[in-house]
Motif scaffolding. Structure first.
Motif, PDB file in Angstrom:
ATOM      1  N   PHE A 416       0.837  -1.204   0.000  1.00 25.80           N
ATOM      2  CA  PHE A 416       0.000   0.000   0.000  1.00 25.80           C
ATOM      3  C   PHE A 416       0.866   1.246   0.000  1.00 25.80           C
ATOM      4  CE2 PHE A 416      -2.852   3.031   2.358  1.00 25.80           C
ATOM      5  CZ  PHE A 416      -3.799   3.162   1.356  1.00 25.80           C
ATOM      6  N   TRP A 417       1.877   1.271   0.843  1.00 24.39           N
ATOM      7  CA  TRP A 417       2.768   2.440   0.905  1.00 24.39           C
ATOM      8  C   TRP A 417       3.449   2.660  -0.443  1.00 24.39           C
ATOM      9  CZ3 TRP A 417       0.475   3.637   4.972  1.00 24.39           C
ATOM     10  CH2 TRP A 417       0.533   2.981   6.182  1.00 24.39           C
ATOM     11  N   VAL A 418       3.991   1.599  -1.027  1.00 25.04           N
ATOM     12  CA  VAL A 418       4.785   1.713  -2.254  1.00 25.04           C
ATOM     13  C   VAL A 418       3.903   1.688  -3.495  1.00 25.04           C
ATOM     14  CG1 VAL A 418       6.602   0.647  -3.650  1.00 25.04           C
ATOM     15  CG2 VAL A 418       6.816   0.699  -1.153  1.00 25.04           C
ATOM     16  N   GLY A 419       3.022   0.697  -3.572  1.00 28.88           N
ATOM     17  CA  GLY A 419       2.264   0.478  -4.789  1.00 28.88           C
ATOM     18  C   GLY A 419       1.098   1.416  -4.992  1.00 28.88           C
ATOM     19  N   CYS A 420       0.639   2.079  -3.937  1.00 33.06           N
ATOM     20  CA  CYS A 420      -0.556   2.929  -4.036  1.00 33.06           C
ATOM     21  C   CYS A 420      -0.266   4.380  -3.669  1.00 33.06           C
ATOM     22  CB  CYS A 420      -1.665   2.376  -3.156  1.00 33.06           C
ATOM     23  SG  CYS A 420      -2.090   0.667  -3.535  1.00 33.06           S
ATOM     24  N   GLY A 421       1.023   4.768  -3.681  1.00 37.32           N
ATOM     25  CA  GLY A 421       1.361   6.175  -3.566  1.00 37.32           C
ATOM     26  C   GLY A 421       1.295   6.766  -2.176  1.00 37.32           C
ATOM     27  N   HIS A 422       1.753   6.036  -1.147  1.00 34.80           N
ATOM     28  CA  HIS A 422       1.724   6.561   0.217  1.00 34.80           C
ATOM     29  C   HIS A 422       3.104   6.451   0.869  1.00 34.80           C
ATOM     30  CE1 HIS A 422      -2.663   6.991   0.261  1.00 34.80           C
ATOM     31  NE2 HIS A 422      -2.689   5.857  -0.403  1.00 34.80           N
ATOM     32  N   LEU A 423       4.136   6.780   0.115  1.00 31.33           N
ATOM     33  CA  LEU A 423       5.498   6.636   0.639  1.00 31.33           C
ATOM     34  C   LEU A 423       5.729   7.491   1.882  1.00 31.33           C
ATOM     35  CD1 LEU A 423       7.585   6.667  -2.668  1.00 31.33           C
ATOM     36  CD2 LEU A 423       7.046   4.696  -1.235  1.00 31.33           C
ATOM     37  N   GLY A 424       5.276   8.734   1.860  1.00 25.19           N
ATOM     38  CA  GLY A 424       5.519   9.629   2.987  1.00 25.19           C
ATOM     39  C   GLY A 424       4.859   9.145   4.256  1.00 25.19           C
ATOM     40  N   GLU A 425       3.578   8.773   4.179  1.00 25.64           N
ATOM     41  CA  GLU A 425       2.901   8.272   5.374  1.00 25.64           C
ATOM     42  C   GLU A 425       3.497   6.947   5.819  1.00 25.64           C
ATOM     43  OE1 GLU A 425      -1.474   6.913   7.071  1.00 25.64           O
ATOM     44  OE2 GLU A 425      -1.382   8.197   5.299  1.00 25.64           O
ATOM     45  N   GLY A 426       3.841   6.100   4.867  1.00 26.91           N
ATOM     46  CA  GLY A 426       4.438   4.822   5.227  1.00 26.91           C
ATOM     47  C   GLY A 426       5.716   4.988   6.029  1.00 26.91           C
ATOM     48  N   ARG A 427       6.576   5.892   5.595  1.00 31.11           N
ATOM     49  CA  ARG A 427       7.820   6.128   6.360  1.00 31.11           C
ATOM     50  C   ARG A 427       7.531   6.691   7.739  1.00 31.11           C
ATOM     51  NH1 ARG A 427      12.959   8.787   3.428  1.00 31.11           N
ATOM     52  NH2 ARG A 427      13.835   8.325   5.489  1.00 31.11           N
ATOM     53  N   HIS A 428       6.495   7.509   7.847  1.00 34.59           N
ATOM     54  CA  HIS A 428       6.093   8.034   9.158  1.00 34.59           C
ATOM     55  C   HIS A 428       5.810   6.896  10.134  1.00 34.59           C
ATOM     56  CE1 HIS A 428       3.754  10.318  12.153  1.00 34.59           C
ATOM     57  NE2 HIS A 428       2.837   9.367  12.037  1.00 34.59           N
ATOM     58  N   TRP A 429       5.004   5.927   9.706  1.00 37.70           N
ATOM     59  CA  TRP A 429       4.655   4.819  10.589  1.00 37.70           C
ATOM     60  C   TRP A 429       5.840   3.889  10.808  1.00 37.70           C
ATOM     61  CZ3 TRP A 429       0.581   5.420  13.386  1.00 37.70           C
ATOM     62  CH2 TRP A 429      -0.575   6.049  12.904  1.00 37.70           C
ATOM     63  N   LEU A 430       6.577   3.580   9.744  1.00 33.34           N
ATOM     64  CA  LEU A 430       7.693   2.638   9.860  1.00 33.34           C
ATOM     65  C   LEU A 430       8.784   3.157  10.785  1.00 33.34           C
ATOM     66  CD1 LEU A 430       7.694   1.564   6.156  1.00 33.34           C
ATOM     67  CD2 LEU A 430       7.851  -0.083   8.036  1.00 33.34           C
ATOM     68  N   GLU A 431       9.119   4.424  10.655  1.00 34.27           N
ATOM     69  CA  GLU A 431      10.173   4.977  11.504  1.00 34.27           C
ATOM     70  C   GLU A 431       9.749   5.006  12.969  1.00 34.27           C
ATOM     71  OE1 GLU A 431      11.022   8.640   9.542  1.00 34.27           O
ATOM     72  OE2 GLU A 431      12.257   7.692   7.992  1.00 34.27           O
ATOM     73  N   ARG A 432       8.471   5.264  13.220  1.00 34.22           N
ATOM     74  CA  ARG A 432       7.972   5.208  14.598  1.00 34.22           C
ATOM     75  C   ARG A 432       8.025   3.776  15.131  1.00 34.22           C
ATOM     76  NH1 ARG A 432       2.258   7.928  15.334  1.00 34.22           N
ATOM     77  NH2 ARG A 432       2.699   7.236  17.475  1.00 34.22           N
ATOM     78  N   ALA A 433       7.667   2.813  14.284  1.00 25.60           N
ATOM     79  CA  ALA A 433       7.684   1.416  14.720  1.00 25.60           C
ATOM     80  C   ALA A 433       9.110   0.930  14.982  1.00 25.60           C
ATOM     81  CB  ALA A 433       7.005   0.532  13.671  1.00 25.60           C
ATOM     82  N   LEU A 434      10.039   1.293  14.107  1.00 29.40           N
ATOM     83  CA  LEU A 434      11.427   0.879  14.303  1.00 29.40           C
ATOM     84  C   LEU A 434      12.026   1.465  15.572  1.00 29.40           C
ATOM     85  CD1 LEU A 434      12.758   1.092  10.631  1.00 29.40           C
ATOM     86  CD2 LEU A 434      12.559  -0.982  12.032  1.00 29.40           C
ATOM     87  N   ALA A 435      11.570   2.662  15.949  1.00 30.27           N
ATOM     88  CA  ALA A 435      12.106   3.313  17.144  1.00 30.27           C
ATOM     89  C   ALA A 435      11.640   2.637  18.429  1.00 30.27           C
ATOM     90  CB  ALA A 435      11.699   4.787  17.152  1.00 30.27           C
ATOM     91  N   LEU A 436      10.601   1.798  18.350  1.00 25.81           N
ATOM     92  CA  LEU A 436      10.055   1.179  19.556  1.00 25.81           C
ATOM     93  C   LEU A 436      10.964   0.087  20.104  1.00 25.81           C
ATOM     94  CD1 LEU A 436       6.277   0.733  18.646  1.00 25.81           C
ATOM     95  CD2 LEU A 436       7.262   2.385  20.236  1.00 25.81           C
ATOM     96  N   SER A 437      11.639  -0.652  19.215  1.00 28.63           N
ATOM     97  CA  SER A 437      12.432  -1.800  19.657  1.00 28.63           C
ATOM     98  C   SER A 437      13.510  -2.103  18.638  1.00 28.63           C
ATOM     99  CB  SER A 437      11.519  -3.027  19.831  1.00 28.63           C
ATOM    100  OG  SER A 437      12.273  -4.200  20.024  1.00 28.63           O
TER     101      SER A 437
END
Length: 729
Positions: A416-437
């Motif tokens: 969804f992030w890559v194939g449907c044009g949501h790169l910016g929002e996807g990185r927002h969530w991914l970077e927050r998730a990676l910071a958790l652990s």
């Protein structure tokens, strides 16, 4: 007044009653002010008035349309800008701050933006509105909120309840209209006029309260409804009707509707309040069943709540999936009431976890179905679930112990992030998730390569490479062969964009070896084939490149895959241009563009458009010269889109080579002024207009005809490919 049909204004599904004074004031304010905020308590009709005013328009409707943003669906203030961009169809694919992309889009446009339901984000809305108005002179904003935004230049329109006095009071008109929808044949007569008027007076003319009362007419008469409400008010105020403040009226009407529901209906009301935005029956059955409520009861109970105007059934819209299930939603005021009951019962944590589980399953199934003939439907389904996916992600990120699921869910949504044009929002969530652990798990490995891949597509190699190196290192240390394959693959992407072509070929070949050993075959694997073929073509090995493109086409045709297929079409169009087969190159470039536009994948869109710009400089089949002005216009349109993606052509010499050929041909044939004007006209096109222009074609075969037609097939597989055994990759 003229009606404005451009934008995303929803169609009215029920009649609009009264409000002539407020409507006239709203339209007049919009004519003289750039910011109008419609204020009033919940249930008073702010949204309906604002949407009607926006649809009515002014003497000079905005050139670029009217666009509605449902701010009430946004819970994370950081996502407000993403929601506005999405509503405006500004696909978010850049590593730059999304507000900068939004301003770039709005700066040269004239449009009306309706921000509906700002009260829970009032500070963030105020800051965003202030900046947008300062940077975009052609922008007007119409907001709805329970409180003012409180910024300079704001005009306030207070929405009162509907009048209950007079010859034909508007409150009575609304009640009668809604009552007739619930109880066919109901009409205002001499016999019931007094009772209806008394009821509307009792409810202070608040539209939502009137609609809830009308919903009871299936089982109660008007006099019975009034009598029962009188009892409620007496209990609440000790018998003094004058002591009842208007804002309490709605709460009382909702509470009374709640009491008249059966215990099972109340339970479902509370439980469906966990949904953000719309939901379907399957989701409601999974999330809400159990602990006193059977799954097979949910449909009947939901139907009763619809009949009582507690739940709204969303009207069907034109859709690419005719089999899509009916969807439902609740108004914010009713959702808030149900959520309060859910919290008071101590059931909110359980229901939020069930909600998370459903949308985790939706994302997991979406990733599987992405590699199938249902790819477009998967895109649509995930888009419809976006507000609920955000709620599920927010739960994972805020609840202790959910760190691994947060990383898994954000990574699984890569399609969804890559194939449907949501790169910016996807990185927002991914970077927050990676910071958790930083625990080295499979979930973290997936989040790492997905984030690195997205950063690569944004041209942000400085961020991408360390993430992919960490994934690679973790995969070797933990023996995670699947993560190793994906890390190597995405390191190949970084090398390709970084113009390290021999290394890119080596990494793609290694990744495909790993994928084959694992038995892995999906859209990512097909993209590795495409990327390997493209790297070979960039190095001058067109035979090897075409071999891999043929493999891409074969696999995509077998599985019905379209997204990776579109990228294969781009590479094949580029190769055919090099080989001089312009007819095939045009057909494949058009189809590439059309498919990517279906998914709103801006990276693919702009690559296809750049290819068509180059082909516009070539002669047509009859030998007529190319349309150089049209080529430059398409380059201007592509440049505008690249600014929403990141660095133009990824900052890559390899990807930029064809662009430079096109530009040199244009500048050699046109004057500097002619070239600049064509480029400028291209930058003024929005995404849809630019794609339509490119598909229509300014010259060459298919101009004005069927765009993006298929090239003749079958496609022969060239012999002696450079890379070993592509047929078995």
């Amino acid at each position: 007044m003229t009606s404005n049909t451009t934008g995303n204004l929803p169609a009215e599904t029920t009649g609009f009653v009264g409000r002539s004074v407020e409507l006239t004031r709203a339209v007049r304010m919009l004519t003289t002010s750039r910011l109008v905020t419609v204020v009033g308590p919940g249930g008073v009709g702010k949204s309906r008035l604002a949407l009607r005013a926006a649809a009515t328009g002014t003497a000079e409707p905005p050139r670029d349309g009217t666009w509605v943003v449902e701010c009430s669906l946004v819970r994370d203030p950081e996502l407000l800008v993403h929601a506005v961009a999405e509503a405006l169809r500004v696909t978010d694919g850049t590593a730059r701050p999304p507000v900068d992309i939004l301003i770039t889009h709005l700066r040269e446009r004239s449009l009306l933006l309706v921000l509906d339901g700002c009260e829970h984000l009032v500070d963030r809305c105020a800051a965003l509105v202030g900046r947008l108005l300062a940077e975009a002179p052609g922008l007007r904003i119409l907001a709805t909120s329970r409180q003012p935004l409180g910024i300079g230049g704001e005009y306030l329109l207070q929405v009162p309840p509907l009048p209950t006095e007079g010859p034909e009071p508007e409150a009575v008109q609304l009640f009668v209209q809604r009552a007739a929808a619930v109880a066919p044949g109901f009409a205002l007569t001499d016999a019931n006029r007094q009772a209806v008027t008394a009821l509307c007076h009792r409810l202070d003319g608040i539209p939502l309260a009137l609609e809830l009362a009308a919903g009871r007419l299936r089982v109660l008469g008007v006099e019975q409804i009034t009598e029962r409400l009188n009892d409620r008010f007496r209990v609440l105020t000790g018998g003094s009707r004058t002591a009842l403040p208007r804002h309490q009226t709605l709460r009382t009407a909702i509470g009374w509707s709640h009491e008249l529901c059966t215990p099972a209906e109340r339970l479902l009301w509370a439980r469906i309040s966990v949904f953000a935005g719309g939901f379907d029956l399957d989701a409601a059955e999974y999330v809400c069943a159990g602990d006193g409520l059977r799954a097979d009861e949910v449909l009947d109970l939901l139907s009763e709540l619809v009949a009582k105007s507690i739940v709204l059934r969303e009207e069907d819209a034109p859709d690419r999936d005719p089999s899509r299930a009916a969807r439902y939603r609740m108004l914010d005021t009713l959702r808030e009431y149900g959520a309060r009951w859910l919290r008071d019962a101590g059931a909110e944590p359980l229901l939020r976890r069930r909600h998370r589980d459903w949308y985790l399953g939706l994302a997991t199934w979406g990733e599987i179905e992405w590699f199938s003939a249902r790819q477009v439907q998967t895109s649509d389904r995930t888009h419809l679930a976006q507000a609920n996916l955000r709620a599920a992600l927010d739960y994972c990120l805020s609840e202790p112990g959910e760190e691994q699921i947060a990383q898994y869910l954000t990574g699984t949504l890569w399609y969804f992030w890559v194939g449907c044009g949501h790169l910016g929002e996807g990185r927002h969530w991914l970077e927050r998730a990676l910071a958790l652990s930083d625990e080295p798990t499979e979930a973290r490995a997936k989040a790492l390569w997905v984030t690195g891949y997205m950063a690569t597509l944004q041209g942000d190699l400085g961020a991408a490479r360390p993430l992919l190196e960490e994934c690679h290192r973790q995969a070797l240390e933990t023996g995670d062969d699947r993560a190793l394959a994906y890390a190597v693959h995405r390191q190949g992407c970084a090398a390709l964009i970084g113009d390290e072509l021999p290394r890119a070929v080596e990494l793609f070949e290694e990744a495909l070896w790993h994928y084959e050993k694992l038995g892995e075959l999906n859209s990512n694997v097909v993209m590795a084939m495409f990327e390997l073929g493209l790297a070979m073509t960039f190095q001058g090995d067109t035979r090897g490149g075409e071999a891999w493109m043929a493999k891409v086409m074969d696999v995509c045709e077998e599985f019905g895959e379209q997204w990776a297929h579109a990228y294969g079409l781009f590479a094949s169009a580029y190769s055919e241009w090099l080989l001089g087969d312009l007819r095939t190159a045009r057909a494949r470039a058009r189809k590439c563009l059309r498919i990517n536009h279906t998914f709103r994948d801006l990276v693919g869109v702009v690559l296809g458009m750049e290819m068509l710009a180059l082909l516009a400089t070539e002669p047509d089949e009859e030998g007529a010269p190319g349309d150089l002005a049209e080529a430059r216009l398409l380059q201007g349109a592509a440049n505008g889109i690249w600014r929403k993606v990141g660095v133009p052509l990824f900052g890559s010499r390899s990807f930029n080579a064809a662009h430079e050929v096109c530009e040199a041909r244009v500048l050699d044939a046109l004057s500097e002024e002619e070239s600049a004007e064509s480029f400028r006209l291209g930058t003024l096109l929005d995404l849809d207009a630019a794609v339509e222009r490119a598909l229509r074609g300014g010259s060459g075969p298919g101009a004005g005809g069927s765009p993006g037609g298929e090239a003749p097939g079958p496609w022969p597989l060239p012999t002696a490919p450079r890379s070993p055994a592509p047929a078995d990759a």
